[in-house]
Design an enzyme around this catalytic site. Structure first.
Site, PDB file in Angstrom:
ATOM      1  N   TYR A 123       0.814  -1.218   0.000  1.00 26.61           N
ATOM      2  CA  TYR A 123       0.000   0.000   0.000  1.00 26.61           C
ATOM      3  C   TYR A 123       0.849   1.270   0.000  1.00 26.61           C
ATOM      4  O   TYR A 123       0.301   2.369  -0.067  1.00 26.61           O
ATOM      5  CB  TYR A 123      -0.931   0.002   1.200  1.00 26.61           C
ATOM      6  CG  TYR A 123      -2.140  -0.889   1.043  1.00 26.61           C
ATOM      7  CD1 TYR A 123      -2.095  -2.037   0.259  1.00 26.61           C
ATOM      8  CD2 TYR A 123      -3.329  -0.601   1.678  1.00 26.61           C
ATOM      9  CE1 TYR A 123      -3.190  -2.860   0.125  1.00 26.61           C
ATOM     10  CE2 TYR A 123      -4.439  -1.428   1.556  1.00 26.61           C
ATOM     11  CZ  TYR A 123      -4.357  -2.547   0.775  1.00 26.61           C
ATOM     12  OH  TYR A 123      -5.455  -3.363   0.644  1.00 26.61           O
ATOM     13  N   LYS A 170       3.012 -14.382   5.530  1.00 29.95           N
ATOM     14  CA  LYS A 170       3.216 -15.350   4.446  1.00 29.95           C
ATOM     15  C   LYS A 170       4.719 -15.565   4.276  1.00 29.95           C
ATOM     16  O   LYS A 170       5.266 -15.584   3.165  1.00 29.95           O
ATOM     17  CB  LYS A 170       2.570 -14.848   3.153  1.00 29.95           C
ATOM     18  CG  LYS A 170       2.462 -15.898   2.040  1.00 29.95           C
ATOM     19  CD  LYS A 170       1.494 -17.028   2.359  1.00 29.95           C
ATOM     20  CE  LYS A 170       1.386 -17.992   1.163  1.00 29.95           C
ATOM     21  NZ  LYS A 170       0.540 -19.164   1.479  1.00 29.95           N
ATOM     22  N   ASP A 203      -3.307 -17.553   4.602  1.00 31.39           N
ATOM     23  CA  ASP A 203      -4.397 -18.335   4.017  1.00 31.39           C
ATOM     24  C   ASP A 203      -5.017 -19.254   5.066  1.00 31.39           C
ATOM     25  O   ASP A 203      -6.247 -19.433   5.111  1.00 31.39           O
ATOM     26  CB  ASP A 203      -3.930 -19.117   2.782  1.00 31.39           C
ATOM     27  CG  ASP A 203      -2.560 -19.737   2.941  1.00 31.39           C
ATOM     28  OD1 ASP A 203      -1.737 -19.176   3.677  1.00 31.39           O
ATOM     29  OD2 ASP A 203      -2.301 -20.777   2.313  1.00 31.39           O
ATOM     30  N   ASP A 227      -6.035  -5.540   5.734  1.00 33.54           N
ATOM     31  CA  ASP A 227      -7.185  -4.996   5.011  1.00 33.54           C
ATOM     32  C   ASP A 227      -8.171  -6.113   4.684  1.00 33.54           C
ATOM     33  O   ASP A 227      -9.384  -5.998   4.915  1.00 33.54           O
ATOM     34  CB  ASP A 227      -6.691  -4.311   3.736  1.00 33.54           C
ATOM     35  CG  ASP A 227      -7.766  -3.457   3.081  1.00 33.54           C
ATOM     36  OD1 ASP A 227      -8.841  -3.268   3.683  1.00 33.54           O
ATOM     37  OD2 ASP A 227      -7.521  -2.970   1.961  1.00 33.54           O
TER      38      ASP A 227
END
Length: 333
Positions: A123, A170, A203, A227
């Site tokens: 972002y 991740k 995930d 987000d």
């Protein structure tokens, strides 16, 4: 007494902001109010989505409450929320997510807080065209950004007597960027031995949140993942219309409704002020007015039990004003 910047916003923003201010004034919250403009209304009347006078007001007052704003699609306009976060280094996005009684939802007994890093990651907007057919976006993660958001999350957990922090990442794939975030967050976690720390791949976190959200108390994560997870969790408890949010920096904090401006129902007295009212509760907690915050939440919860008071989106027969009337009545002052 704290002077706060009030940004009514666009669409339903002015309607719900007016009702939230009614509640704050009714309980004699220690605020005075300075109105400022942002969004489409500011663009049309002042030539800027985020006028300099609004930025000056926030910088001066250090506190702001913001209704939903509209960023026009196309035309190179930068998101107002992103602009505010970057301008004032509002590095912590804090999103409490809880099941409210009598609000239709798919998740029962949810009570968690997402602490999202707010200034870096994808972002940050560092992009380029490599050639005519290839675009590149750079994911920038720093030790500073990771350390301070992890510390904020652990200190929040400690302050609110939470026992568990989940670090979502991740790092199994992005070994350098997410690896740095994970390593740094785990180091901070070692300073809080009374809090149980675990790391969860993003995930898997999504699946766990859908299947058993009750296992989570505080989630610390990066900008993009935060987000996505914030909206996922909002969906568990009834949607963005019942979830508050705050963007907090070292000296300045902006409390906001995280839902859209809903121009299709603007001016019809249909909008639900629950999200922005809870954001105002967060603002009261931020300045140490815990009793007022508790009183407003208790009145809100009692009001949600009245089908004649609840707004239509919550399956009730009330409207924006009558819903607020009932909250004020339940405050009993």
């Amino acid at each position: 007494m704290h002077k706060i910047t009030v940004i009514p916003g666009d669409g339903i923003g002015p309607e719900i902001t007016a009702q939230v201010l009614r509640v704050l004034k009714h309980v004699n919250a220690p605020f005075s109010y300075e109105e400022a403009a942002a969004g489409e209304i500011a663009l049309n009347t002042m030539g800027s989505l985020l006028p300099e006078s609004t930025l000056e007001s926030i910088a001066r007052n250090k506190l702001a409450i913001k209704g939903p704003t509209t960023t026009p699609v196309g035309g190179g306009h930068k998101s107002i929320n992103v602009s505010l976060r970057q301008k004032f280094d509002l590095y912590a996005n804090v999103r409490p997510v809880r099941t409210l009684p009598n609000v239709p939802c798919v998740g029962q007994d949810v009570n968690l807080t997402i602490v999202r890093e707010n200034t870096e990651d994808l972002y940050a907007g560092i992009e380029r065209m490599v050639d005519d057919h290839t675009a590149e976006s750079i994911k920038r993660i720093t030790y500073k950004g990771s350390e301070r958001i992890a510390r904020y999350g652990y200190e929040l957990a400690q302050k609110t007597q939470r026992k568990k922090v989940a670090i979502v990442h991740k790092a199994n794939i992005m070994k350098m960027s997410d690896g740095l975030f994970l390593k740094t967050s785990l180091q901070v976690g070692q300073e809080f031995p009374q809090i149980e720390t675990r790391d969860v791949i993003v995930d898997n976190a999504c699946m766990q949140l859908v299947t058993k959200p009750q296992q989570f108390e505080v989630i610390v994560t990066q900008n993009l993942y935060g987000d996505i997870l914030s909206d996922l969790c909002a969906g568990l408890v009834g949607g963005l219309g019942v979830v508050p949010g705050a963007n907090i920096g070292r000296d300045i904090a902006v409390f906001e409704a995280v839902h859209g401006s809903a121009p299709d129902i603007a001016g019809q007295n249909k909008a639900n002020p629950t999200a922005l009212l809870q954001s105002a509760v967060m603002m009261l907690e931020h300045v140490g007015e815990l009793k007022l915050a508790q009183d407003i939440m208790a009145a809100l919860i009692k009001t949600l039990g009245d089908a004649n008071a609840r707004t239509a989106d919550l399956g009730g027969h009330g409207n924006t004003v009558t819903f607020t009337d009932a909250i004020i009545q339940n405050l009993g002052r």
